[in-house]
Design an enzyme around this catalytic site. Structure first.
Site, PDB file in Angstrom:
ATOM      1  CG  HIS A  87      -5.785  -8.092   7.631  1.00 36.70           C
ATOM      2  ND1 HIS A  87      -4.832  -7.162   7.256  1.00 36.70           N
ATOM      3  CD2 HIS A  87      -6.060  -7.827   8.930  1.00 36.70           C
ATOM      4  CE1 HIS A  87      -4.563  -6.376   8.295  1.00 36.70           C
ATOM      5  NE2 HIS A  87      -5.291  -6.762   9.317  1.00 36.70           N
TER       6      HIS A  87
ATOM      7  CG  PHE B 147      -2.152  -0.811   1.061  1.00 40.67           C
ATOM      8  CD1 PHE B 147      -2.425  -1.450  -0.136  1.00 40.67           C
ATOM      9  CD2 PHE B 147      -3.068  -0.935   2.102  1.00 40.67           C
ATOM     10  CE1 PHE B 147      -3.573  -2.205  -0.311  1.00 40.67           C
ATOM     11  CE2 PHE B 147      -4.223  -1.682   1.941  1.00 40.67           C
ATOM     12  CZ  PHE B 147      -4.475  -2.326   0.746  1.00 40.67           C
TER      13      PHE B 147
ATOM     14  CB  CYS C 228     -27.524 -18.700   1.285  1.00 39.27           C
ATOM     15  SG  CYS C 228     -26.429 -18.966  -0.119  1.00 39.27           S
TER      16      CYS C 228
ATOM     17  CB  ILE D 155      -5.941 -11.178   1.670  1.00 37.18           C
ATOM     18  CG1 ILE D 155      -5.643 -10.202   0.514  1.00 37.18           C
ATOM     19  CG2 ILE D 155      -6.301 -10.390   2.931  1.00 37.18           C
ATOM     20  CD1 ILE D 155      -6.897  -9.509  -0.029  1.00 37.18           C
ATOM     21  CG  ASP D 156      -0.455 -12.955  -0.640  1.00 40.36           C
ATOM     22  OD1 ASP D 156      -0.227 -13.918   0.116  1.00 40.36           O
ATOM     23  OD2 ASP D 156       0.258 -11.934  -0.654  1.00 40.36           O
TER      24      ASP D 156
ATOM     25  CB  SER E 173       4.206   0.695   7.115  1.00 41.12           C
ATOM     26  OG  SER E 173       2.847   0.304   7.061  1.00 41.12           O
TER      27      SER E 173
ATOM     28  CB  CYS F 270     -23.699 -16.252  -0.588  1.00 43.82           C
ATOM     29  SG  CYS F 270     -25.298 -15.433  -0.589  1.00 43.82           S
TER      30      CYS F 270
ATOM     31  CG  ASN G 184       9.812  -2.636   6.535  1.00 40.35           C
ATOM     32  OD1 ASN G 184       9.042  -3.570   6.319  1.00 40.35           O
ATOM     33  ND2 ASN G 184       9.499  -1.385   6.265  1.00 40.35           N
TER      34      ASN G 184
HETATM   35  P1  NAD Z   1       2.266  -1.359   3.959  1.00 41.50           P
HETATM   36  O1  NAD Z   1       2.002  -1.237   2.491  1.00 41.50           O
HETATM   37  O2  NAD Z   1       1.719  -0.332   4.849  1.00 41.50           O
HETATM   38  O3  NAD Z   1       3.821  -1.426   4.252  1.00 41.50           O
HETATM   39  C1  NAD Z   1       4.662  -2.283   3.547  1.00 41.50           C
HETATM   40  C2  NAD Z   1       6.055  -2.087   4.142  1.00 41.50           C
HETATM   41  O4  NAD Z   1       6.901  -3.065   3.576  1.00 41.50           O
HETATM   42  C3  NAD Z   1       6.667  -0.727   3.835  1.00 41.50           C
HETATM   43  O5  NAD Z   1       7.265  -0.241   5.009  1.00 41.50           O
HETATM   44  C4  NAD Z   1       7.732  -1.038   2.749  1.00 41.50           C
HETATM   45  O6  NAD Z   1       8.861  -0.221   2.862  1.00 41.50           O
HETATM   46  C5  NAD Z   1       8.084  -2.454   3.078  1.00 41.50           C
HETATM   47  N1  NAD Z   1       8.468  -3.305   1.945  1.00 41.50           N
HETATM   48  C6  NAD Z   1       7.887  -3.390   0.720  1.00 41.50           C
HETATM   49  N2  NAD Z   1       8.441  -4.380   0.014  1.00 41.50           N
HETATM   50  C7  NAD Z   1       9.408  -4.936   0.806  1.00 41.50           C
HETATM   51  C8  NAD Z   1      10.316  -6.013   0.646  1.00 41.50           C
HETATM   52  N3  NAD Z   1      10.355  -6.750  -0.454  1.00 41.50           N
HETATM   53  N4  NAD Z   1      11.165  -6.303   1.670  1.00 41.50           N
HETATM   54  C9  NAD Z   1      11.140  -5.579   2.846  1.00 41.50           C
HETATM   55  N5  NAD Z   1      10.300  -4.554   3.042  1.00 41.50           N
HETATM   56  C10 NAD Z   1       9.429  -4.247   2.039  1.00 41.50           C
HETATM   57  O7  NAD Z   1       1.788  -2.818   4.342  1.00 41.50           O
HETATM   58  P2  NAD Z   1       1.158  -3.336   5.670  1.00 41.50           P
HETATM   59  O8  NAD Z   1       1.843  -2.727   6.843  1.00 41.50           O
HETATM   60  O9  NAD Z   1       1.136  -4.794   5.578  1.00 41.50           O
HETATM   61  O10 NAD Z   1      -0.327  -2.786   5.616  1.00 41.50           O
HETATM   62  C11 NAD Z   1      -1.119  -2.844   4.468  1.00 41.50           C
HETATM   63  C12 NAD Z   1      -2.404  -3.632   4.626  1.00 41.50           C
HETATM   64  O11 NAD Z   1      -2.924  -3.948   3.352  1.00 41.50           O
HETATM   65  C13 NAD Z   1      -2.182  -4.958   5.294  1.00 41.50           C
HETATM   66  O12 NAD Z   1      -2.952  -4.975   6.423  1.00 41.50           O
HETATM   67  C14 NAD Z   1      -2.632  -6.022   4.295  1.00 41.50           C
HETATM   68  O13 NAD Z   1      -3.765  -6.712   4.796  1.00 41.50           O
HETATM   69  C15 NAD Z   1      -3.133  -5.314   3.095  1.00 41.50           C
HETATM   70  N6  NAD Z   1      -2.429  -5.696   1.850  1.00 41.50           N
HETATM   71  C16 NAD Z   1      -2.241  -7.020   1.548  1.00 41.50           C
HETATM   72  C17 NAD Z   1      -1.565  -7.381   0.383  1.00 41.50           C
HETATM   73  C18 NAD Z   1      -1.373  -8.861   0.066  1.00 41.50           C
HETATM   74  O14 NAD Z   1      -2.205  -9.673   0.431  1.00 41.50           O
HETATM   75  N7  NAD Z   1      -0.253  -9.229  -0.580  1.00 41.50           N
HETATM   76  C19 NAD Z   1      -1.069  -6.406  -0.478  1.00 41.50           C
HETATM   77  C20 NAD Z   1      -1.291  -5.052  -0.150  1.00 41.50           C
HETATM   78  C21 NAD Z   1      -1.967  -4.718   1.035  1.00 41.50           C
HETATM   79 ZN    ZN Z   2     -26.521 -17.209  -1.485  1.00 36.51          ZN
END
Ligand code: NAD
Ligand code: ZN
Length: 237
Positions: free
Chosen positions: A120, A34, A131, A104-105, A190, A128, A212
């Protein structure tokens, strides 16, 4: 000693490691996070993902919610990267007890991890709202506009939208693992999204490690901070 050597030594000395990861764990699989410069926030020209993925937005305009969701949150062709693979290997080796993820992947399971706590929810599961009939991810991806059940209800992903509470049992399970861990590796988050920060604050084991690409508010509390890409770093273990 290099940071990697320190990390290696910590891992060698621990057999109750918990890994807590955020969206950054999957960026090396091609899924945008994000808040990075090429994250979803920027891709959408400044529309906040928190707003677009909120429950109130879903209720007000489900069509817009699903358009956004399909475009930014579902990546059926993404493959596990070195981070997912290494964590599955460390679990097999009796080192990692649990992976707690905000993602969520489903990529940890695809890599072979067994104890995965999805705070998450998962885009792989959909149901649904009327139902509770279950649907696969492809159903939501392939439907036009709002995905509809045979009964007419809306089929929604089993994910926690912003403004929705986390599942109580899932959260407690995560806290229990962290409470018992002797090492907590936090990566790719983050650490601004609840309850991530709480996990770090409540950990009282021996080693807190943060991996990070950018600073986090908890860098000062960690025994080891590694500024780098989580897949590349874990692959060196
Ligand atoms: P965030 O986007 O707020 O922060 C990601 C952090 O990871 C940043 O600080 C960034 O600098 C760091 N980063 C990015 N790529 C990196 C890497 N390869 N190695 C090390 N650091 C790296 O993400 P968040 O704190 O997880 O919050 C976002 C929310 O959105 C989560 O709660 C999540 O549920 C959801 N989300 C999920 C997915 C997924 O399922 N893959 C993707 C995007 C967002
Ligand atoms: Zn249904």
């Amino acid at each position: 000693m290099s940071e990697i050597a320190v990390l290696r030594q910590m891992v060698r000395g621990s057999d109750n490691i918990v890994f807590f990861g955020g969206a950054g764990v999957s960026t090396e699989s091609g899924i945008p996070d994000f808040r990075s410069s090429d994250g979803v926030f920027k891709l959408l020209g400044g529309i906040s993902p928190e707003k677009a993925l909120s429950r109130s937005h879903f209720d007000e305009n489900p069509q817009a919610f699903f358009n956004f969701y399909r475009k930014t949150m579902v990546f059926p062709n993404a493959k596990p990267n070195m981070a997912h693979d290494k964590l599955a290997e460390l679990e097999q080796a009796g080192k990692v007890r649990a992976v707690i993820t905000q993602n969520i992947d489903g990529l940890h399971q695809k890599a072979g991890s067994r104890t995965v706590i999805e705070l998450h929810g998962s885009a792989e599961r959909n149901y649904c709202m009327d139902c509770e009939r279950k649907y696969p991810m492809a159903f939501v991806l392939d439907s036009d506009g709002i995905p509809r059940c045979v009964c007419g209800g809306i089929v929604r992903p089993d994910i926690v939208m912003y403004e929705e509470p986390l599942d109580h049992r899932t959260k407690r399970l995560a806290y229990n693992f962290i409470d018992e861990a002797d090492m907590l590796i936090v990566a790719g988050s983050s650490l601004v999204v609840y309850p991530a920060a709480g996990f770090v604050r409540d950990f009282h084991g021996r080693y807190l490690v943060l991996i990070n690409r950018s600073d986090t508010p908890y860098d000062g509390k960690a025994n080891l901070v590694i500024r780098g890409s989580v897949g590349e770093v874990l692959n060196l273990l």
